[in-house]
Design an enzyme around this catalytic site. Structure first.
Site, PDB file in Angstrom:
ATOM      1  N   TYR A 123      38.657  81.855  34.714  1.00 19.92           N
ATOM      2  CA  TYR A 123      38.812  82.791  33.603  1.00 19.92           C
ATOM      3  C   TYR A 123      37.870  82.519  32.435  1.00 19.92           C
ATOM      4  CZ  TYR A 123      43.021  84.954  35.577  1.00 19.92           C
ATOM      5  OH  TYR A 123      43.898  85.646  36.368  1.00 19.92           O
ATOM      6  N   LYS A 172      44.094  73.992  45.829  1.00 19.54           N
ATOM      7  CA  LYS A 172      43.434  74.372  47.079  1.00 19.54           C
ATOM      8  C   LYS A 172      42.359  73.327  47.383  1.00 19.54           C
ATOM      9  CE  LYS A 172      42.958  77.377  50.514  1.00 19.54           C
ATOM     10  NZ  LYS A 172      44.033  77.599  51.518  1.00 19.54           N
ATOM     11  N   ASP A 205      48.540  78.736  48.948  1.00 16.14           N
ATOM     12  CA  ASP A 205      49.089  79.731  49.871  1.00 16.14           C
ATOM     13  C   ASP A 205      50.477  79.324  50.359  1.00 16.14           C
ATOM     14  OD1 ASP A 205      47.306  77.799  50.792  1.00 16.14           O
ATOM     15  OD2 ASP A 205      46.903  78.797  52.681  1.00 16.14           O
ATOM     16  N   ASP A 229      48.354  82.097  36.790  1.00 16.88           N
ATOM     17  CA  ASP A 229      48.519  83.496  36.412  1.00 16.88           C
ATOM     18  C   ASP A 229      49.282  84.250  37.500  1.00 16.88           C
ATOM     19  OD1 ASP A 229      48.291  85.875  35.047  1.00 16.88           O
ATOM     20  OD2 ASP A 229      46.176  86.190  35.522  1.00 16.88           O
TER      21      ASP A 229
END
Length: 333
Positions: A123, A172, A205, A229
C-alpha cells in the site's frame, strides 16, 4: 477536559457523528469535540480534500475520531485514509471483532482482534509500467525490520495485557521469502520475549480457510498491510458486517479511531444510518484515553439496546438512527 478532533466525513457520517456526540454528552464523558472535516463535501465546497485546519486540529489534540470519508475519483490522494495513516505514522491498524447480542451470524463465540501493519507493504503505492506499451506493470512491496517489530510487539503486548495465550502471525513466507520471510522471522524473535504466549504461524490462504471454518479459535492475529486489510473485512463479515466493525489507527503520539464502512450516500439524510461502528470505535478510543468507566457504561448501554431487539434496518430492525441513539441514552447508567 480532553479535546478530540471529530471528522464527520461524508454521506451518513454526519448522522452517525451526531449520534456519537449526543451519547457522549448524555454519558457525561469528559471530552470536548472539535469538529473539522475532510473528503468529498469539503472538496466540493473549498477545492481542498483535507484543509490545513484539520491537520492543525489533529496535531494539537493528538486524537481524532472520524466517520466514513469519500475520496473523489481522479482527485488528489488515492485514499485520504491511507494518506493520514502515512502522514502521522499510524502504524497499528487495530480491528477487534466479536459477536453482538441480537445480531444473528453463522458463528456464536467470535472475539478476536487483528493487528495490521498500516504504513508499509504494497500500500505504499509505488507502481510503474515496465514498457512504453503498458503491457506489464509492477508494484513494490516494502517490509522493514522497524515496521515489522513495532506491529508484532503491539500484538503481543495486547495479548499479554488481556490474558490471551496465543498470537497468530499470518504470512506467505513460503513464496515471498525476503519480505514475508523477514516478517515471520521477526515474529519468531519477538515471541521469545513472551514465555507464556504461543506463536502460531499460518499462511494467508490457509488463514482464510480457517476463519470461515473455525474462527472461534483465534484471539489475536498480526499480519502485513494487504493481508490485514482483507482479513479485517472477512472477520467483520463473520460478526454482522462493516456496520458493526470498529477500527483504530494508532501511532506513538497520534491515534485516529474510525468507522471503517462506506459513506452510504444512497441513504444519507434519511435517518436510517446505523451508528454502531462509530460508537464501538469510540469505546476503543475511551479505553485508549484510560476512561474505562465511561467506555464500560456506553458499551453496556449498547449491548442492552441490542439485547432488547432495537436495531436499524441494515441489521434487520426497523428503528431510525435517532430512535436507536435515544434507546442507548435511556440505557446509560
Amino acid at each position: 477536559m480532553k479535546k478530540i478532533t471529530l471528522i464527520p466525513g461524508d454521506g451518513i457520517g454526519y448522522e452517525i457523528s451526531d449520534s456519537l456526540v449526543k451519547i457522549f454528552e448524555a454519558a457525561k464523558v469528559p471530552v470536548e469535540f472539535e469538529t473539522e472535516n475532510a473528503g468529498l463535501d469539503v472538496y466540493e465546497k473549498t477545492g481542498e480534500l483535507i484543509p490545513e485546519s484539520l491537520y492543525e486540529s489533529i496535531e494539537r489534540n493528538k486524537i481524532a475520531i472520524k466517520g466514513p470519508i469519500t475520496t473523489p475519483i481522479g482527485k488528489g490522494f488515492r485514499s485520504i485514509n491511507v494518506y493520514l495513516r502515512k502522514k502521522y505514522d499510524l502504524y497499528t491498524n487495530f480491528r477487534p471483532s466479536r459477536n453482538l447480542p441480537g445480531i444473528e451470524t453463522r458463528y456464536n463465540n467470535i472475539d478476536l482482534a487483528i493487528f495490521r501493519e498500516n504504513t508499509e507493504g504494497i500500500y505504499i503505492g509505488e507502481e510503474k509500467y515496465e514498457n512504453e506499451e503498458k503491457t506489464s506493470a509492477v508494484a513494490v512491496k516494502r517490509i522493514t525490520r522497524k515496521g515489522s517489530k513495532r506491529i508484532i510487539k503491539s500484538a503481543f503486548e495486547y495479548a499479554k495485557n488481556n490474558g490471551i495465550s496465543k498470537v497468530t502471525v499470518v504470512h506467505k513466507a513460503n513464496i515471498l521469502k525476503f519480505t514475508d520471510g523477514m516478517f515471520l522471522d521477526i515474529a519468531r524473535e519477538i515471541s521469545k520475549e513472551y514465555e507464556n504466549i504461543e506463536l502460531e504461524e499460518l499462511i494467508i490462504d490457509n488463514m482464510c480457510m480457517q476463519l470461515v471454518t473455525n474462527p472461534e479459535r483465534f484471539k489475536v492475529i498480526v499480519t502485513m498491510n494487504l493481508y490485514g486489510d482483507i482479513l479485517s473485512d472477512l472477520v467483520a463479515g463473520l460478526v454482522g458486517g462493516l456496520g458493526v466493525a470498529p477500527g483504530a489507527n494508532i501511532g506513538d503520539n497520534i491515534a485516529i479511531f474510525e468507522a471503517v464502512h462506506g459513506s452510504a450516500p444512497d441513504i444519507a439524510g434519511q435517518n436510517k444510518a446505523n451508528p454502531l461502528a462509530l460508537l464501538l470505535s469510540s469505546i476503543e478510543m475511551l479505553k485508549y484515553l484510560k476512561l474505562d468507566d465511561f467506555a464500560k457504561n456506553i458499551e453496556k448501554a449498547i449491548l442492552k439496546t441490542l439485547t432488547d431487539g432495537c436495531k436499524t434496518a441494515d441489521l434487520g430492525g426497523n428503528i431510525t438512527t435517532t430512535e436507536f441513539t435515544d434507546k442507548i441514552i435511556k440505557n446509560l447508567k
